[in-house]
Design a protein around this motif. Sequence first.
Motif, PDB file in Angstrom:
ATOM      1  N   ASN A  95     -27.174 -28.413  27.363  1.00  0.00           N
ATOM      2  CA  ASN A  95     -27.511 -28.321  28.053  1.00  0.00           C
ATOM      3  C   ASN A  95     -28.155 -27.967  28.777  1.00  0.00           C
ATOM      4  O   ASN A  95     -29.386 -28.230  29.588  1.00  0.00           O
ATOM      5  CB  ASN A  95     -25.975 -27.840  29.096  1.00  0.00           C
ATOM      6  CG  ASN A  95     -24.930 -29.221  28.782  1.00  0.00           C
ATOM      7  OD1 ASN A  95     -25.162 -30.745  28.461  1.00  0.00           O
ATOM      8  ND2 ASN A  95     -23.875 -28.613  28.822  1.00  0.00           N
ATOM      9  N   GLU A  96     -28.798 -26.374  28.852  1.00  0.00           N
ATOM     10  CA  GLU A  96     -29.802 -25.803  28.923  1.00  0.00           C
ATOM     11  C   GLU A  96     -30.894 -25.967  28.598  1.00  0.00           C
ATOM     12  O   GLU A  96     -32.221 -25.926  29.422  1.00  0.00           O
ATOM     13  CB  GLU A  96     -29.597 -23.999  28.922  1.00  0.00           C
ATOM     14  CG  GLU A  96     -30.823 -23.617  29.373  1.00  0.00           C
ATOM     15  CD  GLU A  96     -30.431 -22.040  29.562  1.00  0.00           C
ATOM     16  OE1 GLU A  96     -30.400 -21.134  30.155  1.00  0.00           O
ATOM     17  OE2 GLU A  96     -29.981 -21.561  28.341  1.00  0.00           O
ATOM     18  N   THR A 222     -27.255 -29.603  18.885  1.00  0.00           N
ATOM     19  CA  THR A 222     -26.563 -28.303  19.174  1.00  0.00           C
ATOM     20  C   THR A 222     -25.993 -27.234  18.276  1.00  0.00           C
ATOM     21  O   THR A 222     -25.429 -28.377  17.023  1.00  0.00           O
ATOM     22  CB  THR A 222     -25.875 -28.964  20.257  1.00  0.00           C
ATOM     23  OG1 THR A 222     -24.548 -27.464  21.037  1.00  0.00           O
ATOM     24  CG2 THR A 222     -24.500 -29.900  20.261  1.00  0.00           C
ATOM     25  N   MET A 223     -25.202 -26.329  18.545  1.00  0.00           N
ATOM     26  CA  MET A 223     -24.241 -25.487  17.407  1.00  0.00           C
ATOM     27  C   MET A 223     -22.661 -25.707  17.823  1.00  0.00           C
ATOM     28  O   MET A 223     -22.228 -24.799  17.192  1.00  0.00           O
ATOM     29  CB  MET A 223     -24.884 -24.362  17.146  1.00  0.00           C
ATOM     30  CG  MET A 223     -26.271 -24.070  16.461  1.00  0.00           C
ATOM     31  SD  MET A 223     -26.870 -22.534  15.625  1.00  0.00           S
ATOM     32  CE  MET A 223     -26.157 -22.053  14.224  1.00  0.00           C
ATOM     33  N   ALA A 230     -18.533 -24.087  19.765  1.00  0.00           N
ATOM     34  CA  ALA A 230     -19.379 -24.287  21.167  1.00  0.00           C
ATOM     35  C   ALA A 230     -18.842 -22.932  21.628  1.00  0.00           C
ATOM     36  O   ALA A 230     -19.409 -23.543  23.084  1.00  0.00           O
ATOM     37  CB  ALA A 230     -17.431 -25.064  21.353  1.00  0.00           C
ATOM     38  N   GLY A 231     -18.071 -21.573  21.380  1.00  0.00           N
ATOM     39  CA  GLY A 231     -17.736 -20.810  22.320  1.00  0.00           C
ATOM     40  C   GLY A 231     -18.875 -20.156  22.539  1.00  0.00           C
ATOM     41  O   GLY A 231     -19.096 -19.158  23.293  1.00  0.00           O
ATOM     42  N   ALA A 232     -19.872 -20.149  21.558  1.00  0.00           N
ATOM     43  CA  ALA A 232     -21.426 -19.428  21.430  1.00  0.00           C
ATOM     44  C   ALA A 232     -22.124 -19.951  21.925  1.00  0.00           C
ATOM     45  O   ALA A 232     -23.146 -19.873  22.813  1.00  0.00           O
ATOM     46  CB  ALA A 232     -21.318 -19.192  20.071  1.00  0.00           C
ATOM     47  N   ARG A 233     -22.635 -21.157  22.769  1.00  0.00           N
ATOM     48  CA  ARG A 233     -23.480 -21.943  23.504  1.00  0.00           C
ATOM     49  C   ARG A 233     -24.973 -21.925  22.890  1.00  0.00           C
ATOM     50  O   ARG A 233     -26.044 -20.913  23.465  1.00  0.00           O
ATOM     51  CB  ARG A 233     -23.473 -20.972  24.971  1.00  0.00           C
ATOM     52  CG  ARG A 233     -21.702 -20.964  25.477  1.00  0.00           C
ATOM     53  CD  ARG A 233     -21.297 -22.333  25.319  1.00  0.00           C
ATOM     54  NE  ARG A 233     -22.064 -23.157  26.067  1.00  0.00           N
ATOM     55  CZ  ARG A 233     -22.149 -24.290  25.463  1.00  0.00           C
ATOM     56  NH1 ARG A 233     -21.986 -24.915  24.736  1.00  0.00           N
ATOM     57  NH2 ARG A 233     -22.778 -25.403  26.453  1.00  0.00           N
ATOM     58  N   ILE A 234     -24.683 -22.427  21.728  1.00  0.00           N
ATOM     59  CA  ILE A 234     -26.428 -21.869  20.574  1.00  0.00           C
ATOM     60  C   ILE A 234     -27.020 -24.029  21.749  1.00  0.00           C
ATOM     61  O   ILE A 234     -26.571 -25.596  20.057  1.00  0.00           O
ATOM     62  CB  ILE A 234     -26.171 -21.464  19.988  1.00  0.00           C
ATOM     63  CG1 ILE A 234     -25.749 -20.496  19.993  1.00  0.00           C
ATOM     64  CG2 ILE A 234     -28.027 -21.801  19.620  1.00  0.00           C
ATOM     65  CD1 ILE A 234     -26.442 -19.094  20.509  1.00  0.00           C
TER      66      ILE A 234
END
Length: 362
Positions: A95-96, A222-223, A230-234
């Motif tokens: 998303n970023e 995405t990873m 999902a919790g790492a946001r990469i």
Amino acid sequence: MSELGLDQLPVRADLRGMTPYGAPQLEVPVALNTNENPIPPSAELSAAIGAAVAETARGLNRYPDRDATRLRADLARYLGHGLSQENVWAANGSNEILQQLLHVFGGPGRTALGFEPSYSMHPVLARVTGTAWMGLDRGQDFRIDPEEARAAVARHQPTLVLLTSPNNPTGTALELETVEAVAETCPGVVVVDEAYAEFRREGTPSAVSLLERYPRLIVTRTMSKAFALAGARIGYLAAHPAAVEALQLVRLPYHLSATSQVVAKTALDHATELLASVDELRAERDACVTWLRNQGYTVADSDANFVMFGTFSDRSAVWNGLLERGVLVREVGPPGWLRVTVGTATEMARFRAALLEVTHQA
């Protein structure tokens, strides 16, 4: 503290009336609404991540690698196709990445075009970056005809075209012919959002294979999904080095933390283990599609880790009925459809049993 409402703040006029994006975050036994990977990292991988983070913590008084150079090199190796660090950019979730793309290539007086139904954040990100959004309808079976796409892009001349493959919420994969038709016609950049790429059925190609031929093509990944992070946001993208250089004009300083970078690097070191879950989830997905069709539902072909099915005269009633039985799915997509994330075998059994109970009562 005194009362204060949004209407009393100088919020931008074009943002008034909007609601924040997000699926319901409810505590339920079976959460199948946000397309997460239901299989957590192993104890060994969790320990490896913990050790890497602990070592990184010794240097948290210093800023991280501003450009995430080592992580980008690892991501390039993972993608293959002759890519190098200069072809890859990373950020806090895809998303970023998408927001940065709209910041640098969109903006007032520019238009982003997409084919709907599709990822609902695309028009949101367009709007908050001041980019006009043009949503065109997908064709039969939620596919995009290459020549119709070519004609639409030629007619509207968008600065960005946002494609998704596999598409969220339908699960539909794009044919490379469609990507090529758009890339050959678009006067700006073409972004293919491949957040669910690893879940594609065997033989379904990736737009990454087209990067050498189309320098204005960008592929985002995405990873969060296949890598169960999902919790790492990469998130990351692959593109021509010029596009990566352009993104650095709008990225925030030190936007990707040192801990995020080392978690992602450690996960890539264990890619074989993490991606082993993909085959298991593909099998559960295909079994879910078959079962739903045998029950008489219309089901969109899926190359992702979710399935969109319907149609219901009152999908909200079905959604609520499932929730009452501890199963949370997503009320998203065209009217009458629901989307279920593929969970473990046990979770999918709970979903099937709950759906039978709800629809029997309906």
